[in-house]
Scaffold this active site. Structure first.
Site, PDB file in Angstrom:
ATOM      1  N   THR A 263      10.943   8.824   2.544  1.00  0.00           N
ATOM      2  CA  THR A 263      11.928   8.924   1.453  1.00  0.00           C
ATOM      3  C   THR A 263      11.270   8.961   0.075  1.00  0.00           C
ATOM      4  O   THR A 263      11.785   9.588  -0.835  1.00  0.00           O
ATOM      5  CB  THR A 263      12.958   7.770   1.526  1.00  0.00           C
ATOM      6  OG1 THR A 263      12.259   6.545   1.709  1.00  0.00           O
ATOM      7  CG2 THR A 263      13.918   7.978   2.669  1.00  0.00           C
TER       8      THR A 263
ATOM      9  N   GLU B  51      14.950   3.670  -5.693  1.00  0.00           N
ATOM     10  CA  GLU B  51      13.753   4.498  -5.824  1.00  0.00           C
ATOM     11  C   GLU B  51      14.104   5.927  -6.228  1.00  0.00           C
ATOM     12  O   GLU B  51      13.345   6.574  -6.934  1.00  0.00           O
ATOM     13  CB  GLU B  51      12.926   4.431  -4.540  1.00  0.00           C
ATOM     14  CG  GLU B  51      12.358   3.025  -4.361  1.00  0.00           C
ATOM     15  CD  GLU B  51      11.325   2.886  -3.270  1.00  0.00           C
ATOM     16  OE1 GLU B  51      11.002   3.892  -2.630  1.00  0.00           O
ATOM     17  OE2 GLU B  51      10.843   1.754  -3.075  1.00  0.00           O
TER      18      GLU B  51
ATOM     19  N   ASP C 161     -22.129  30.702 -19.523  1.00  0.00           N
ATOM     20  CA  ASP C 161     -23.052  31.826 -19.600  1.00  0.00           C
ATOM     21  C   ASP C 161     -22.478  32.806 -20.630  1.00  0.00           C
ATOM     22  O   ASP C 161     -21.301  32.718 -20.978  1.00  0.00           O
ATOM     23  CB  ASP C 161     -23.127  32.486 -18.212  1.00  0.00           C
ATOM     24  CG  ASP C 161     -24.305  33.436 -18.087  1.00  0.00           C
ATOM     25  OD1 ASP C 161     -25.129  33.465 -19.014  1.00  0.00           O
ATOM     26  OD2 ASP C 161     -24.375  34.155 -17.083  1.00  0.00           O
TER      27      ASP C 161
ATOM     28  N   ASN D  87       8.084   4.333   2.369  1.00  0.00           N
ATOM     29  CA  ASN D  87       6.843   4.719   1.679  1.00  0.00           C
ATOM     30  C   ASN D  87       6.409   6.144   2.004  1.00  0.00           C
ATOM     31  O   ASN D  87       5.892   6.865   1.153  1.00  0.00           O
ATOM     32  CB  ASN D  87       5.705   3.762   2.058  1.00  0.00           C
ATOM     33  CG  ASN D  87       5.851   2.416   1.389  1.00  0.00           C
ATOM     34  OD1 ASN D  87       6.754   2.217   0.578  1.00  0.00           O
ATOM     35  ND2 ASN D  87       4.999   1.483   1.727  1.00  0.00           N
TER      36      ASN D  87
ATOM     37  N   ILE E 161       0.849  -1.206   0.000  1.00  0.00           N
ATOM     38  CA  ILE E 161       0.000   0.000   0.000  1.00  0.00           C
ATOM     39  C   ILE E 161       0.876   1.245   0.000  1.00  0.00           C
ATOM     40  O   ILE E 161       1.696   1.423   0.895  1.00  0.00           O
ATOM     41  CB  ILE E 161      -0.925   0.008   1.236  1.00  0.00           C
ATOM     42  CG1 ILE E 161      -1.834  -1.223   1.220  1.00  0.00           C
ATOM     43  CG2 ILE E 161      -1.769   1.275   1.268  1.00  0.00           C
ATOM     44  CD1 ILE E 161      -2.546  -1.467   2.514  1.00  0.00           C
TER      45      ILE E 161
ATOM     46  N   ASP F 288     -23.558  32.690 -12.143  1.00  0.00           N
ATOM     47  CA  ASP F 288     -23.291  33.766 -11.179  1.00  0.00           C
ATOM     48  C   ASP F 288     -24.452  34.021 -10.221  1.00  0.00           C
ATOM     49  O   ASP F 288     -24.264  34.534  -9.138  1.00  0.00           O
ATOM     50  CB  ASP F 288     -22.930  35.069 -11.907  1.00  0.00           C
ATOM     51  CG  ASP F 288     -23.985  35.482 -12.922  1.00  0.00           C
ATOM     52  OD1 ASP F 288     -25.041  34.821 -12.987  1.00  0.00           O
ATOM     53  OD2 ASP F 288     -23.750  36.461 -13.661  1.00  0.00           O
TER      54      ASP F 288
ATOM     55  N   ASP G  76     -28.440  29.822 -10.510  1.00  0.00           N
ATOM     56  CA  ASP G  76     -27.452  28.929 -11.138  1.00  0.00           C
ATOM     57  C   ASP G  76     -26.902  27.894 -10.159  1.00  0.00           C
ATOM     58  O   ASP G  76     -26.263  26.927 -10.568  1.00  0.00           O
ATOM     59  CB  ASP G  76     -26.273  29.738 -11.698  1.00  0.00           C
ATOM     60  CG  ASP G  76     -26.677  30.647 -12.842  1.00  0.00           C
ATOM     61  OD1 ASP G  76     -27.553  30.227 -13.621  1.00  0.00           O
ATOM     62  OD2 ASP G  76     -26.141  31.756 -12.961  1.00  0.00           O
TER      63      ASP G  76
END
Length: 1017
Positions: free
Chosen positions: A792, A925, A370, A789, A326, A695, A699
């Site tokens: 670093t 990595e 618009d 994870n 993970i 606006d 809306d």
């Protein structure tokens, strides 16, 4: 339910005032009695917007954990906590180090939950802003007495309310009596109409009547800008138009769907869960022999022996696998990247309110815009006129004001009137001497520090020359307004402006270009009408201008004491006063398009984004502007491309989908808020990613419903801003297009760092899997994997968010929302890279235990014991080996590692091998982050210095790794030791080949993409 039935059966706008009063059994001069009020309140309740029951805090918190990746992490943290506790009981140790891993995982989840709860609690702010629009009190007639400050929530249908200038309307009401000749209401925030609307008392005999056409109704939340009146309350609370909007906003918020990225990450999480489950199961199956043994008797297993200690050990490996698989740092890195993206967008006038919308912008396929203020400047200007004798009328028959605010001129009053004043300045004055003086003063004004004193010379000259003495206010019957002025010669003159057809009907003469006046005959009248029609077809708003010199009894009018003053107090006399006019000319005005918009339209076309203009303006004006900005080409047949809101909604569902599916732009004019919502809903159902601008309060539901709601920062209401995902600081369409380009760039960069983090995690999983498969001691402990994870990996992943955008980013079609985050080729590439990461981290661990040297680098200089690979693979049986000894060895700055039990060589003694494995993982990595600079381009073509932040981030990550190696307290916490220069050289030599491997894979990727292009061609 009763409220709804009553509202449907009683259409107050189509009933005469007398009938409305009869409906509520009320008299205009008395109002409701206290008894009637109580009775009405029982039926209709209080006049307030309902407070939707929000989700309780505990439920919001729980919902943040309803995510597969989070559930796995939570389980991993729980198991780690139990194992740490059991290990502490067995060994008698209860140090903080054992609890670091579960503590850090839980901390990450808590931070993510806090962010999620904060975002959700902000979601309903639009409803709060809507409540602020409600009026607090009103002047109400009760029991024959006027209550000056009755709380607005106490109003009930049938109440008689007095409205004056500046009042906020407290409920939806039917105008009963006008106290002044005119009543104007500012209702632009509710209906989108640019100017205050005239209101009257006459019934409108239409059952299905749009909001703009209800000219005898005033609506809650709007403001009285001119006049005063008495009204009958018709609808209160949730039955008012503003109440309906609250319902629509709430319904739209229930329809809100996840962003494309969230969907992809959820999909990835589910696949990752399956993969983790399979790998964990495989690890257990491979290693079952270490914790479960049996003997075979007559072909049947018996004498089962189960080792809880060994089972726990491999359970810990499975937990380590989950932690490794993970990417815990991914949510933090995504949030950081999106936050950096919002800063970039803010510099381009796009203020992002909801972080995920940055990424959603990148896959926008349709922009519903618009017209007024977004595609145009929202500043009316005169672009065409007939004859030149118009300056005096434009300057004096005018209530607008123009002031200088610093360097910019600002208009107050009606935009059309302000445009007429600007025309006067452009035309100059007839007096040459004065004209030169005005020009000189304007030149001097350019060098003034304080420009607030700058005046409009032309208008001021006309005002001094012709003093205004009376005003004939505009009304819908004669469609004009007039002023009586005292000329410099002492005579009165009437100046009139209004609808061209109306003025021509009341004109008997016409002034020619040379100033001469001739009778207005029928051919001349028809010629002027034809010219007016031609100007209107270009989308111009036309105003007729006229004057009258012979005013009869008003020719010497000057003060209210004059005998003819009564005539000016009676609006029914205005038409006769404004008769027998001298027609001067026609002025054509329009709100011109912004100069950047045609280029933005071209960019949208190149980027494969469809633009649909949805406006409340009339059809011809909308079409003319759309042709000018390049949405349609000049002279293009607009059949099937231009519709009014009613025309489009009258079509069958299949026809609507067919029209919306066709390529090219569309324009929907005279559109109501519900039309906007229906169009957005249809587009979303067709799989489009819709950006919607707006606006007004009206809306807000459509903004909430769209994938990206974009509110106007200058002209937008607070309700629209709160319902939106993004606010335009300059109300400019081209800013949306710039934001889309930025969104695409951010998504590409996010893909880069997601690929980088995932490839790193694949490497970690493979290293743990190889460890388990080979049966060797674990190369890395979970807390080390967590450090890699989170810490670093974090800086390089964040730095990849700074990758420069591709030059052709707006020349590619938008990515489909169902495009995979990682396609099969990219997955294969990162499986290869991951395999190398796994082999390198496990390989260096085995090398340290089994080999004296590698690539000429001495590995046994520290004096550690070498063993055979077979012994390393069966290290659990160490206690049964005869004559096995492990000699002490030195680490770091002369520290000696000794063993009471030789078998500790595979637990406490693996500290250096584990440090080498961890260092190789970190180094690989870092090199792998260079590979992620571009998905396909080589490092020769996309060198690292193109993104200097990445080089800085790599240095930071290496620095953090060295920190845990060389600071004793941290080294003990993470179970590592300092490395020598020789050992660092080994780490670099083992790690660097990852660049070469990916360069080869990129080369094949480019070849593959080229072949696909050739096939398509």
């Amino acid at each position: 339910m009763e409220e709804t039935v009553n509202e449907k059966s009683f259409k107050a706008w189509s009933w005469p005032v007398g009938q409305c009063l009869k409906e509520y059994k009320v008299k205009l001069d008395k109002g409701l009695s206290t008894y009637d009020v109580d009775k009405q309140r029982e039926i209709y309740g209080w006049n307030e917007l309902q407070k939707e029951k929000g989700k309780p805090l505990w439920r919001l918190v729980l919902e943040q954990f309803d995510d597969m990746l989070v559930k796995i992490l939570l389980l991993a943290a729980f198991i780690s906590l139990i194992l740490a506790y059991l290990h502490g009981n067995e060994t008698g140790e209860s140090g903080f180090e054992a609890y670091v891993e579960p503590f850090v995982i839980v901390l990450i989840l808590i931070v993510n939950a806090i962010v999620g709860v904060w975002q959700e609690s902000n979601a309903e702010k639009a409803l709060e802003a809507l409540k602020e629009m409600q009026c607090d009190s009103g002047k109400v007639l009760r029991d024959g007495h006027l209550v000056p400050d009755l709380p607005a929530r106490e109003l009930v249908p049938g109440d008689i309310v007095e409205l004056r200038v500046g009042d906020k309307v407290p409920a939806d009401m039917r105008v009963a009596v006008l106290k002044t000749s005119t009543l104007r209401i500012e209702q632009s925030s509710l209906t989108g109409e640019a100017m205050p609307v005239m209101k009257g008392t006459n019934a409108i005999f239409m059952d299905d009547c749009e909001l703009q056409a209800k000219e005898n109704m005033v609506f809650a939340g709007t403001t009285v800008v001119n006049g005063s009146c008495f009204c009958i309350v018709v609808n209160t609370g949730m039955c008012t138009e503003i109440g309906k909007i609250q319902t629509q906003i709430h319904e739209a918020s229930l329809e809100e769907s996840d962003t494309p990225l969230k969907k992809k990450l959820d999909e990835f999480g589910n696949k990752l869960t399956t993969a983790i489950g399979l790998v964990c199961l495989t690890v257990w199956i491979i290693n079952y022999k270490y914790f479960l043994t049996w003997e075979l008797e007559n072909g049947w297993p018996s004498n089962f022996q189960f080792s809880f200690e060994r089972c726990t050990y491999y359970f810990k490996i499975a937990v380590a696998l989950a932690v490794a698989a993970i990417p815990e740092g991914l949510p933090a890195v995504i949030t950081t990247c999106l936050a950096l993206g919002t800063r970039k967008m803010a510099q381009k006038n796009a203020i992002v309110r909801k972080l995920p919308s940055v990424e959603t912008l990148g896959c926008t396929t349709v922009i519903c815009s618009d017209k007024t203020g977004t595609l145009t400047t929202n500043q009316m200007s005169v672009t065409e006129f007939l004859t030149l004798g118009v300056a005096e009328i434009c300057a004096i028959c005018n209530d607008a004001g123009i002031s200088c605010d610093g360097r910019a001129f600002k208009a107050t009053g009606l935009p059309t009137e302000a445009a007429l004043k600007v025309l006067v300045e452009k035309m100059g004055v007839p007096d040459t001497k004065v004209r030169n003086k005005i020009r000189d003063s304007q030149l001097v004004a350019n060098y003034l520090i304080d420009r607030n004193t700058v005046k409009l010379g032309g208008c001021e000259w006309w005002k001094k020359r012709s003093k205004k003495v009376a005003t004939l206010e505009f009304d819908r019957v004669r469609k004009s307004m007039g002023v009586i002025v005292r000329e410099h010669n002492g005579h009165n003159r009437l100046l009139v402006k209004g609808a061209v057809e109306s003025l021509l009907e009341r004109s008997s003469h016409v002034q020619l270009a040379d100033g001469s006046v001739v009778p207005l005959d029928e051919p001349c009248r028809q010629l002027l009408l034809l010219r007016h029609l031609d100007m209107s077809s270009k989308g111009l708003r036309c105003l007729g201008l006229a004057y009258k010199d012979e005013l009869g009894e008003l020719s010497d009018y000057y003060t209210e004491n004059h005998p003819a003053h009564k005539k000016l107090q009676d609006p029914s006399c205005y038409s006769s006063i404004e008769s027998d006019l001298v027609f001067v000319g026609v002025v054509g005005l329009r709100d011109p398009p912004r100069k950047e918009v045609p280029k933005a339209m071209e960019d949208c076309r190149g980027a494969g984004i469809k633009v649909m203009v949805i406006t409340g303006d009339n059809k011809s004006t909308a079409e003319a502007i759309c042709q000018e900005i390049g949405l349609f080409s000049e002279g293009e047949n607009l059949q099937g491309r231009s519709f009014t809101g009613k025309e489009f909604m009258a079509l069958s569902s299949s026809q609507q989908i067919e029209i919306l599916s066709e390529p090219g732009g569309k324009v929907f004019s005279r559109a109501e808020p519900r039309h906007k919502q229906d169009i957005v809903r249809m587009l979303k159902e067709m799989g489009e990613i819709v950006a919607m601008t707006g606006d007004g309060v009206n809306d807000a539901p459509a903004l909430k419903l769209a994938n990206i709601g974009i509110a106007m920062g200058v002209t937008g209401t607070e309700v629209a801003k709160e319902a939106s995902d993004m606010v335009l600081a300059d109300d400019n369409f081209s800013t949306i297009v710039s934001a889309v380009a930025e969104g695409r760039s951010i998504y590409n960069n996010m893909k880069a760092f997601i690929r980088y983090m995932i490839s790193s995690n694949v490497g970690e999983v493979i290293s743990i899997f190889l460890t388990a498969a080979l049966g060797i001691p674990e190369c890395m402990i979970p807390v080390q994997l967590l450090w890699v994870n989170l810490v670093t990996d974090g800086p390089p992943a964040t730095a990849l968010g700074f990758n420069p955008a591709d030059v052709d980013i707006m020349r590619k079609p938008p990515r489909r929302s169902n495009d995979p985050l990682i396609n099969s080729w990219v997955l294969f590439r990162y499986m290869v890279i991951g395999s190398y990461v796994g082999i390198a981290t496990v390989g260096i661990f085995i090398l340290w235990y089994t080999q004296p040297s590698f690539l000429g680098i001495n590995l046994v200089g520290d004096g550690h014991t070498l063993i055979e690979l077979s012994k390393l693979r069966n290290w659990g049986e160490c206690s049964s080996w005869s004559n096995f000894t492990a000699t002490p060895f030195t680490v770091g700055s002369g520290r000696l590692i000794t063993f009471v039990d030789p078998c500790d060589y595979f637990s406490a003694g693996k500290v250096k091998a584990m440090t080498l494995s961890l260092s190789v993982l970190v180094a690989i990595e870092m090199f792998n982050s260079l590979n992620a600079l571009s998905e396909d381009n080589s490092l020769i073509r996309m060198p690292p210095w193109r993104n200097p932040w990445l080089l800085v981030a790599m240095s930071v990550s290496f620095g953090l790794h060295c920190l845990i190696l060389y600071v004793p307290f941290l080294a003990d916490l993470f179970g590592v030791i300092p490395l020598s220069l020789n050992e660092w050289l080994l780490v670099i030599l083992v790690s660097a080949p990852v660049i070469l491997i990916d360069e080869v894979l990129k080369f094949f990727g480019r070849r593959r993409r080229l072949r696909t292009k050739v096939k398509k061609a």
